[in-house]
Motif scaffolding. Structure first.
Motif, PDB file in Angstrom:
ATOM      1  N   GLN A 138      -6.811   3.440 -20.589  1.00 40.56           N
ATOM      2  CA  GLN A 138      -7.897   3.616 -19.628  1.00 40.56           C
ATOM      3  C   GLN A 138      -7.327   3.941 -18.262  1.00 40.56           C
ATOM      4  OE1 GLN A 138     -10.532   0.268 -19.499  1.00 40.56           O
ATOM      5  NE2 GLN A 138     -11.065   0.413 -21.651  1.00 40.56           N
ATOM      6  N   VAL A 139      -8.120   4.680 -17.502  1.00 38.16           N
ATOM      7  CA  VAL A 139      -7.751   5.013 -16.128  1.00 38.16           C
ATOM      8  C   VAL A 139      -8.447   3.999 -15.217  1.00 38.16           C
ATOM      9  CG1 VAL A 139      -7.892   6.770 -14.318  1.00 38.16           C
ATOM     10  CG2 VAL A 139      -7.551   7.464 -16.695  1.00 38.16           C
ATOM     11  N   PRO A 140      -7.692   3.348 -14.333  1.00 41.01           N
ATOM     12  CA  PRO A 140      -8.341   2.400 -13.410  1.00 41.01           C
ATOM     13  C   PRO A 140      -9.337   3.118 -12.504  1.00 41.01           C
ATOM     14  CG  PRO A 140      -6.009   2.653 -12.862  1.00 41.01           C
ATOM     15  CD  PRO A 140      -6.262   3.448 -14.097  1.00 41.01           C
ATOM     16  N   SER A 141     -10.386   2.413 -12.137  1.00 35.66           N
ATOM     17  CA  SER A 141     -11.413   3.014 -11.290  1.00 35.66           C
ATOM     18  C   SER A 141     -11.380   2.488  -9.861  1.00 35.66           C
ATOM     19  CB  SER A 141     -12.801   2.761 -11.890  1.00 35.66           C
ATOM     20  OG  SER A 141     -13.028   1.367 -12.003  1.00 35.66           O
ATOM     21  N   GLU A 142     -10.478   1.563  -9.589  1.00 34.89           N
ATOM     22  CA  GLU A 142     -10.365   1.001  -8.245  1.00 34.89           C
ATOM     23  C   GLU A 142      -8.890   0.912  -7.852  1.00 34.89           C
ATOM     24  OE1 GLU A 142     -11.406  -3.189  -6.103  1.00 34.89           O
ATOM     25  OE2 GLU A 142     -12.872  -2.409  -7.542  1.00 34.89           O
ATOM     26  N   MET A 143      -8.633   1.188  -6.578  1.00 31.76           N
ATOM     27  CA  MET A 143      -7.259   1.131  -6.063  1.00 31.76           C
ATOM     28  C   MET A 143      -6.751  -0.301  -6.005  1.00 31.76           C
ATOM     29  SD  MET A 143      -6.933   3.769  -2.850  1.00 31.76           S
ATOM     30  CE  MET A 143      -8.445   3.282  -2.047  1.00 31.76           C
ATOM     31  N   THR A 144      -5.452  -0.436  -6.145  1.00 32.27           N
ATOM     32  CA  THR A 144      -4.811  -1.728  -5.949  1.00 32.27           C
ATOM     33  C   THR A 144      -4.826  -2.075  -4.462  1.00 32.27           C
ATOM     34  OG1 THR A 144      -2.623  -0.753  -5.695  1.00 32.27           O
ATOM     35  CG2 THR A 144      -3.272  -1.425  -7.934  1.00 32.27           C
ATOM     36  N   LYS A 145      -4.545  -3.328  -4.158  1.00 32.94           N
ATOM     37  CA  LYS A 145      -4.547  -3.795  -2.771  1.00 32.94           C
ATOM     38  C   LYS A 145      -3.563  -3.001  -1.908  1.00 32.94           C
ATOM     39  CE  LYS A 145      -3.946  -7.960   0.072  1.00 32.94           C
ATOM     40  NZ  LYS A 145      -3.582  -7.182   1.207  1.00 32.94           N
ATOM     41  N   ASP A 146      -2.389  -2.688  -2.434  1.00 32.38           N
ATOM     42  CA  ASP A 146      -1.399  -1.939  -1.651  1.00 32.38           C
ATOM     43  C   ASP A 146      -1.950  -0.597  -1.182  1.00 32.38           C
ATOM     44  OD1 ASP A 146       0.461  -3.960  -1.957  1.00 32.38           O
ATOM     45  OD2 ASP A 146       1.506  -2.982  -3.615  1.00 32.38           O
ATOM     46  N   PHE A 147      -2.625   0.099  -2.065  1.00 29.01           N
ATOM     47  CA  PHE A 147      -3.186   1.399  -1.688  1.00 29.01           C
ATOM     48  C   PHE A 147      -4.366   1.234  -0.735  1.00 29.01           C
ATOM     49  CE2 PHE A 147      -0.811   2.674  -5.451  1.00 29.01           C
ATOM     50  CZ  PHE A 147      -0.222   3.839  -5.004  1.00 29.01           C
ATOM     51  N   LYS A 148      -5.187   0.208  -0.968  1.00 24.44           N
ATOM     52  CA  LYS A 148      -6.298  -0.061  -0.052  1.00 24.44           C
ATOM     53  C   LYS A 148      -5.776  -0.371   1.348  1.00 24.44           C
ATOM     54  CE  LYS A 148      -9.551  -1.836  -3.475  1.00 24.44           C
ATOM     55  NZ  LYS A 148     -10.266  -3.024  -3.959  1.00 24.44           N
ATOM     56  N   ASP A 149      -4.683  -1.124   1.412  1.00 23.49           N
ATOM     57  CA  ASP A 149      -4.089  -1.469   2.706  1.00 23.49           C
ATOM     58  C   ASP A 149      -3.592  -0.218   3.440  1.00 23.49           C
ATOM     59  OD1 ASP A 149      -4.638  -4.134   2.223  1.00 23.49           O
ATOM     60  OD2 ASP A 149      -2.558  -4.664   1.731  1.00 23.49           O
ATOM     61  N   LYS A 150      -3.007   0.719   2.699  1.00 29.42           N
ATOM     62  CA  LYS A 150      -2.542   1.961   3.325  1.00 29.42           C
ATOM     63  C   LYS A 150      -3.710   2.742   3.911  1.00 29.42           C
ATOM     64  CE  LYS A 150       0.754   4.337   1.205  1.00 29.42           C
ATOM     65  NZ  LYS A 150       1.576   4.984   0.173  1.00 29.42           N
ATOM     66  N   VAL A 151      -4.812   2.797   3.175  1.00 30.16           N
ATOM     67  CA  VAL A 151      -6.002   3.497   3.675  1.00 30.16           C
ATOM     68  C   VAL A 151      -6.536   2.777   4.908  1.00 30.16           C
ATOM     69  CG1 VAL A 151      -8.393   4.154   3.167  1.00 30.16           C
ATOM     70  CG2 VAL A 151      -6.610   4.519   1.453  1.00 30.16           C
ATOM     71  N   GLN A 152      -6.547   1.447   4.870  1.00 22.75           N
ATOM     72  CA  GLN A 152      -7.050   0.672   6.013  1.00 22.75           C
ATOM     73  C   GLN A 152      -6.180   0.880   7.245  1.00 22.75           C
ATOM     74  OE1 GLN A 152     -10.015  -0.785   6.182  1.00 22.75           O
ATOM     75  NE2 GLN A 152      -9.536  -0.993   8.348  1.00 22.75           N
TER      76      GLN A 152
END
Length: 188
Positions: A105-119
């Motif tokens: 399966q392909v994940p549908s939500e980013m991990t925290k590390d990627f979310k932090d980079k976007v933030q």
């Protein structure tokens, strides 16, 4: 040499972040491999590759949307549009490849590390935003190229290996464009 070591660390960070979404926890070596070892010997599982690529694509899309909304620079906005177009296409391609792999399966939500980079990116303003976006795009694409090359050499799914190999040229074009983005402050 320092840059190569950071790249290997980036590959491992991507793989580690992605593996957090799998049921089996990864085993971590006691010392990180050198860049040469990572490129030659590091075997990335298919699930880790899929998880990491999905996260990269989601991250690139979110970062590009932020760039289009926050940047006033036409070069940045044009680059962001390229990222939106190409990484949406890569997401669709990945999804199509994965549906042929039983149990994957392909994940549908980013991990925290990627979310932090976007933030971090969204928190920057003006020229600081453009500097941060350029920096993140260069780093992200260097790491993605290494990830795709490694999987193309060591992966265990031939269809994904071929896709990874064929995708490196697009990622290299992205890196070249990111490196040519205007430097808004000295030291980049």
């Amino acid at each position: 040499m320092k840059r190569l070591a950071l790249t290997a660390a980036g590959i491992l960070a991507f793989a580690t972040a992605a593996s957090a979404q799998t049921a089996t926890p990864p085993t971590e070596p006691s010392t990180p491999p050198t860049a040469a070892q990572a490129q030659k010997a590091e075997k990335i599982s298919t699930q880790d590759f899929v998880n990491t690529v999905a996260n990269i694509n989601m991250y690139e899309i979110q970062a590009a949307k932020a760039a289009q909304g926050q940047s006033k620079d036409d070069d940045i906005k044009n680059f962001a549009q390229l990222m939106l177009d190409d990484h949406n296409k890569m997401s669709d391609e990945l999804q199509n490849k994965v549906q042929n792999i039983k149990g994957m399966q392909v994940p549908s939500e980013m991990t925290k590390d990627f979310k932090d980079k976007v933030q971090t990116l969204k928190s920057a303003k003006g020229h600081q935003f453009e500097q941060e976006y350029r920096k993140q795009m260069i780093q992200s694409h260097k790491e993605a190229i290494n990830l795709f090359q490694t999987y193309a050499q060591t992966g265990d799914n031939n269809d994904l290996k071929n896709w990874a190999r064929d995708s490196v040229a697009t990622l290299q074009k992205h890196l070249n464009r990111a490196e040519s983005l205007p430097k808004t402050t000295a030291g980049l």
